[in-house]
Design a protein around this motif. Structure first.
Motif, short mmCIF file in Angstrom:
data_model
loop_
_atom_site.label_atom_id
_atom_site.label_comp_id
_atom_site.label_asym_id
_atom_site.label_seq_id
_atom_site.Cartn_x
_atom_site.Cartn_y
_atom_site.Cartn_z
N ARG A 1 -2.65 6.34 0.74
CA ARG A 1 -3.19 5.53 1.83
C ARG A 1 -2.19 4.40 2.10
O ARG A 1 -1.33 4.13 1.29
CB ARG A 1 -4.55 4.97 1.44
CG ARG A 1 -5.43 6.04 0.87
CD ARG A 1 -6.86 6.08 1.10
NE ARG A 1 -7.57 5.06 1.76
CZ ARG A 1 -8.31 5.28 2.86
NH1 ARG A 1 -8.36 6.46 3.40
NH2 ARG A 1 -8.99 4.30 3.41
N THR A 2 -2.36 3.76 3.22
CA THR A 2 -1.53 2.61 3.56
C THR A 2 -2.36 1.59 4.31
O THR A 2 -3.34 1.96 4.96
CB THR A 2 -0.29 3.02 4.38
OG1 THR A 2 0.59 1.89 4.51
CG2 THR A 2 -0.67 3.51 5.77
N ASP A 3 -1.96 0.34 4.20
CA ASP A 3 -2.65 -0.71 4.96
C ASP A 3 -1.66 -1.62 5.68
O ASP A 3 -2.00 -2.70 6.11
CB ASP A 3 -3.58 -1.52 4.06
CG ASP A 3 -2.87 -2.28 2.96
OD1 ASP A 3 -1.63 -2.34 2.97
OD2 ASP A 3 -3.57 -2.84 2.10
N GLY A 4 -0.42 -1.19 5.80
CA GLY A 4 0.58 -2.00 6.46
C GLY A 4 1.36 -2.86 5.49
O GLY A 4 2.55 -3.08 5.66
N GLU A 5 0.71 -3.36 4.45
CA GLU A 5 1.39 -4.16 3.43
C GLU A 5 1.72 -3.31 2.20
O GLU A 5 2.76 -3.50 1.57
CB GLU A 5 0.53 -5.35 3.00
CG GLU A 5 1.22 -6.24 2.01
CD GLU A 5 0.41 -7.49 1.67
OE1 GLU A 5 0.88 -8.26 0.80
OE2 GLU A 5 -0.67 -7.70 2.24
N TYR A 6 0.84 -2.39 1.85
CA TYR A 6 1.00 -1.58 0.65
C TYR A 6 0.92 -0.09 0.96
O TYR A 6 0.15 0.34 1.82
CB TYR A 6 -0.10 -1.89 -0.38
CG TYR A 6 -0.03 -3.28 -0.95
CD1 TYR A 6 0.87 -3.59 -1.97
CD2 TYR A 6 -0.86 -4.28 -0.47
CE1 TYR A 6 0.93 -4.86 -2.50
CE2 TYR A 6 -0.81 -5.56 -1.00
CZ TYR A 6 0.09 -5.85 -2.01
OH TYR A 6 0.15 -7.12 -2.55
N GLU A 7 1.72 0.67 0.21
CA GLU A 7 1.54 2.11 0.11
C GLU A 7 0.73 2.31 -1.16
O GLU A 7 1.06 1.73 -2.21
CB GLU A 7 2.88 2.83 -0.02
CG GLU A 7 3.79 2.70 1.20
CD GLU A 7 3.21 3.41 2.40
OE1 GLU A 7 3.00 4.63 2.34
OE2 GLU A 7 2.98 2.72 3.42
N ILE A 8 -0.33 3.09 -1.11
CA ILE A 8 -1.26 3.22 -2.24
C ILE A 8 -1.37 4.70 -2.60
O ILE A 8 -1.64 5.53 -1.73
CB ILE A 8 -2.63 2.64 -1.87
CG1 ILE A 8 -2.48 1.19 -1.41
CG2 ILE A 8 -3.60 2.76 -3.05
CD1 ILE A 8 -3.59 0.70 -0.51
N LEU A 9 -1.17 4.99 -3.87
CA LEU A 9 -1.25 6.37 -4.37
C LEU A 9 -2.34 6.44 -5.43
O LEU A 9 -2.33 5.67 -6.39
CB LEU A 9 0.09 6.80 -4.97
CG LEU A 9 0.12 8.14 -5.68
CD1 LEU A 9 -0.19 9.29 -4.71
CD2 LEU A 9 1.48 8.35 -6.35
#
Length: 156
Positions: free
Chosen positions: A63-71
């Motif tokens: 997922r992403t939120d613009g600040e972080y890439e999240i795995l």
């Protein structure tokens, strides 16, 4: 979820449930604060990965939120992907250690953190990483010390 009033949570499960709730509260901004699902490819050396939660695999989704890439890494090794355990006899997943992860992204990553409800009292720890590129594109490569049930990696 057990569907039998004789299947009760033992103290270990109660403790794990509390850690899960603590984790969800501590990291709610990375779990459900406008993140969007991505199709970033993930490879884990020596392990079967799936993007759809196949049995006997490590389910990876990003997922992403613009600040972080999240795995997210969900451990289904040695078990199936059915969530109900009506008799309380479902096999626990096989714990995996020293997972060499390649996460493909075109974003410029400067920091990588690991957190889990399963270890380190839900606290984040920074992971060292290297950058590379292959036929699938640019990636960051790092080692996850262990995966019991669920690990979350967030990258700045």
């Amino acid at each position: 979820y057990p569907n039998d009033d004789k299947v009760l949570m033992d103290d270990d499960l109660k403790n794990r449930m509390q850690k899960m709730y603590d984790f969800e509260v501590a990291y709610e901004n990375l779990l459900r604060d406008g993140q969007k699902t991505t199709n970033n490819k993930t490879k884990i050396e020596g392990f079967n990965c799936s993007s759809n939660g196949s049995s006997n695999s490590i389910w990876t989704y990003s997922r992403t939120d613009g600040e972080y890439e999240i795995l997210h890494l969900i451990n289904l090794l040695g078990t199936d992907n059915t969530w109900r355990d009506e008799k309380g006899k479902k096999a626990v997943p096989l714990k995996a250690e020293n997972l060499k992860v390649a996460f493909y992204t075109d974003k410029e990553i400067s920091k990588i953190y690991l957190c889990s409800p399963d270890s380190n009292n839900c606290k984040s720890s920074e992971l060292s990483f290297e950058k590379g590129k292959d036929e699938n594109g640019a990636y960051v490569k790092f080692t996850v010390p262990s995966l019991e049930y669920w690990d979350m990696i967030y990258m700045k």
